[in-house]
Motif scaffolding. Structure first.
Motif, PDB file in Angstrom:
ATOM      1  N   ALA A  80      56.109  40.718  46.801  1.00 58.39           N
ATOM      2  CA  ALA A  80      56.610  40.760  45.428  1.00 58.39           C
ATOM      3  C   ALA A  80      56.598  39.376  44.791  1.00 58.39           C
ATOM      4  O   ALA A  80      56.195  39.209  43.624  1.00 58.39           O
ATOM      5  CB  ALA A  80      58.024  41.341  45.401  1.00 58.39           C
ATOM      6  N   SER A  81      57.008  38.373  45.544  1.00 58.50           N
ATOM      7  CA  SER A  81      57.076  37.022  44.976  1.00 58.50           C
ATOM      8  C   SER A  81      55.679  36.471  44.704  1.00 58.50           C
ATOM      9  O   SER A  81      55.455  35.788  43.696  1.00 58.50           O
ATOM     10  CB  SER A  81      57.852  36.090  45.897  1.00 58.50           C
ATOM     11  N   VAL A  82      54.706  36.759  45.574  1.00 55.57           N
ATOM     12  CA  VAL A  82      53.327  36.319  45.337  1.00 55.57           C
ATOM     13  C   VAL A  82      52.778  36.984  44.088  1.00 55.57           C
ATOM     14  O   VAL A  82      52.140  36.331  43.243  1.00 55.57           O
ATOM     15  CB  VAL A  82      52.440  36.636  46.561  1.00 55.57           C
ATOM     16  N   LEU A  83      53.026  38.270  43.936  1.00 52.60           N
ATOM     17  CA  LEU A  83      52.534  38.980  42.753  1.00 52.60           C
ATOM     18  C   LEU A  83      53.179  38.444  41.478  1.00 52.60           C
ATOM     19  O   LEU A  83      52.510  38.274  40.456  1.00 52.60           O
ATOM     20  CB  LEU A  83      52.791  40.479  42.897  1.00 52.60           C
ATOM     21  N   ARG A  84      54.467  38.160  41.538  1.00 54.86           N
ATOM     22  CA  ARG A  84      55.132  37.621  40.353  1.00 54.86           C
ATOM     23  C   ARG A  84      54.558  36.256  39.980  1.00 54.86           C
ATOM     24  O   ARG A  84      54.327  35.956  38.796  1.00 54.86           O
ATOM     25  CB  ARG A  84      56.646  37.518  40.601  1.00 54.86           C
ATOM     26  N   ALA A  85      54.325  35.416  40.982  1.00 54.80           N
ATOM     27  CA  ALA A  85      53.780  34.087  40.709  1.00 54.80           C
ATOM     28  C   ALA A  85      52.372  34.183  40.121  1.00 54.80           C
ATOM     29  O   ALA A  85      52.035  33.467  39.170  1.00 54.80           O
ATOM     30  CB  ALA A  85      53.758  33.262  41.994  1.00 54.80           C
ATOM     31  N   CYS A  86      51.549  35.059  40.688  1.00 58.05           N
ATOM     32  CA  CYS A  86      50.182  35.219  40.178  1.00 58.05           C
ATOM     33  C   CYS A  86      50.194  35.796  38.765  1.00 58.05           C
ATOM     34  O   CYS A  86      49.376  35.411  37.927  1.00 58.05           O
ATOM     35  CB  CYS A  86      49.379  36.109  41.117  1.00 58.05           C
ATOM     36  N   HIS A  87      51.108  36.711  38.523  1.00 53.98           N
ATOM     37  CA  HIS A  87      51.213  37.286  37.176  1.00 53.98           C
ATOM     38  C   HIS A  87      51.591  36.223  36.166  1.00 53.98           C
ATOM     39  O   HIS A  87      51.038  36.173  35.053  1.00 53.98           O
ATOM     40  CB  HIS A  87      52.236  38.420  37.185  1.00 53.98           C
TER      41      HIS A  87
END
Length: 510
Positions: A80-87
């Motif tokens: 979740a944190s990787v996806l949020r950062a990439c977003h």
């Protein structure tokens, strides 16, 4: 068959688009690494060239692209944190399982993050009473059946790569296998999928109950090729192991007789546990590899399996033998025991590696046609072999018309690669002309983008795009895959008109 990073103009041979200028890539990489470093352990973040090379392609090895960064999260919170950062950075994300896919669905994005889910490999629960298993997305297909075996259960969909492919990848591609005729594809054997949106929001589709309120979004997620959400957990159905299984190996001296036999078996009201077909070139390659006992004189062989109670199997085997004899089978042999049954299937399961022994490279196509057209497509492929001056060995799930022609070529020869691309597109588009579809279980990925222009109208493709936008408004999940742009389809259409190639039903709409 192209790896798209943006939508470039079509070249005669459609390989990966050029990478971004080094300074742009280096700056982007520094920014992404800086954002992800606080979120992952040091060993779970890769960006040096030598570390990212293993991720540059999936099973479609003719096309390669190194990812900007590889992230290997170990928990859902990290995903979740990787996806949020990439977003937040507007960075594309390509989810990856075992990398066994054959359509380039896990092809990295040159300016994006490859999100490897290999560490999500735990079986969370096997419930013998409800006949379900809940597993993480990185669990191997075969490992589910191994875990369920003590309870007399197994997971039915069995792709040939089941020893290595993961359930998350099976969900992404809606994979099948040799027993999918009777037991269904991944879609029919999955109850629930848990994952995360491009924004890092947790979502669930389906339920362990028989139904869920609202729209049936589970059937949208299964087969969506990582474009709508990142899968982390799956609940699957388990079925009882049959008390007995026996397999008929039937040989035919004519391709059309074999194709008609498949239709005759289904027309007789029989749904075999497996109904597979191999042509003469594939039979020869496989027999030399595994010594399965195949008839090398036959133009085609069928493997027809029955499973169930001993009484059910005996009755069904008898009926199938009668149908196959009536259809002109030149020779029939029924497995005498479990060892011989597995030997028969070992040939079919090893068709791909057997092909790798007789050719430097092969490209495995995947289309589906009506069963009654099996002989027509095989005869058409034989003519294509002459046209493109390349060999092709055929193996497929005959019961549901899912073809797997393996085009043999040398990827080190650009001309052979180009002819292979054209050969593959011809097979796909001929399948559509015969009333079929461009894919069965391998997905579209980058391989079939052009052929999507042939099967679907601009209006239909616009609907696909609308679904993608509803889940992923910024288009960050697996971009450049599955859905071709209007510009791409227009250029592909003009290219075919200029060369006087196949008449495409949607051409006038471009």
């Amino acid at each position: 068959m192209t790896a798209l990073l943006a939508e470039p103009a079509l070249a005669p041979s459609t390989g990966p688009a050029p990478e971004s200028p080094p300074e742009d890539r280096a700056g982007r990489q520094r920014a992404v690494v800086a954002a992800l470093r606080p979120l992952l352990p040091a060993h779970a973040l890769l960006w040096n060239t030598e570390d990212t090379v293993p991720y540059e392609c999936d099973g479609l090895t003719a096309y390669r692209q190194k990812p900007l960064v590889v992230a290997l999260p170990e928990t859902e919170e990290q995903v979740a944190s990787v996806l949020r950062a990439c977003h937040a950075l507007r960075v594309p994300v390509v989810a990856r399982g075992a990398g066994t896919g054959l359509s380039g669905g896990a092809m990295p994005h040159a300016m994006g993050v490859t999100l490897s889910l290999a560490k999500f490999n735990r079986i969370l629960k096997v419930d013998a009473f409800s006949r379900t298993a809940t597993v993480q997305c990185g669990v191997r297909n075969l490992a589910i059946s191994e875990a369920a075996a003590p309870h007399g259960l197994y997971y039915a969909p069995d792709p040939s790569s089941q020893i290595a492919c993961t359930i998350g990848g099976n969900v992404a591609e809606n994979s099948g296998g040799v027993h999918c005729l009777k037991y269904g594809l991944t879609l029919h054997n999955v109850l629930r999928v848990r994952g995360f949106t491009a924004e890092g929001e947790a979502v669930e589709f389906g339920s362990e109950a028989l139904d869920v309120p609202g729209l049936d979004l589970l059937s949208v997620i299964v087969g969506s090729e990582g474009m709508l959400a990142v899968t982390t957990e799956v609940t699957v159905k388990l079925v009882p192991k049959p008390r007995l299984a026996r397999c008929i190996m039937a040989s035919f001296d004519d391709i059309r007789k074999a194709g008609d036999a498949v239709a005759a078996v289904i027309a007789a009201g029989i749904i075999p546990a497996g109904l597979e077909m191999m042509d003469k070139p594939m039979t020869a390659a496989v027999e030399d590899f595994v010594r399965a006992g195949y008839d090398l004189r036959a133009e085609a062989i069928l493997l027809c399996e029955s499973d169930g109670t001993p009484e059910e199997v005996e009755e069904e085997i008898g009926r199938m033998l009668d149908v196959l004899a009536g259809a002109g089978a030149a020779r029939m042999e029924v497995s005498k025991d479990e060892a011989q049954r597995l030997k028969f299937w070992s040939g079919r399961k090893n068709a791909f590696p057997a092909s790798g022994r007789i050719s430097p490279d092969y490209m495995c196509m995947d289309s589906t046609i009506p069963r009654k057209k099996l002989a027509d497509i095989l005869l058409a492929i034989a003519e294509m072999e002459k046209k493109y001056q390349l060999r092709c060995a055929n193996v497929f799930h005959a019961g549901d018309g899912n073809l797997h022609p393996l085009i043999l070529f040398d990827a080190n020869d650009p001309d052979q690669l180009h002819r292979c691309e054209q050969f593959g597109a011809d097979i796909l588009e001929t399948s559509v002309a015969l009333g079929g579809t461009v894919t069965g279980e391998h997905g579209v990925g980058i391989e079939k983008l052009n052929s999507m222009c042939v099967q679907f109208s601009p209006e239909e493709r616009a609907q696909f795009t609308a679904v993608k936008h509803a889940f992923d408004p910024l288009g960050l999940l697996n971009p450049g895959k599955v859905i071709p742009t209007l510009q791409r389809c227009a250029e592909y259409g003009r290219m075919h008109v200029s060369k006087g190639l196949l008449p495409f039903p949607n051409l006038e709409r471009f």
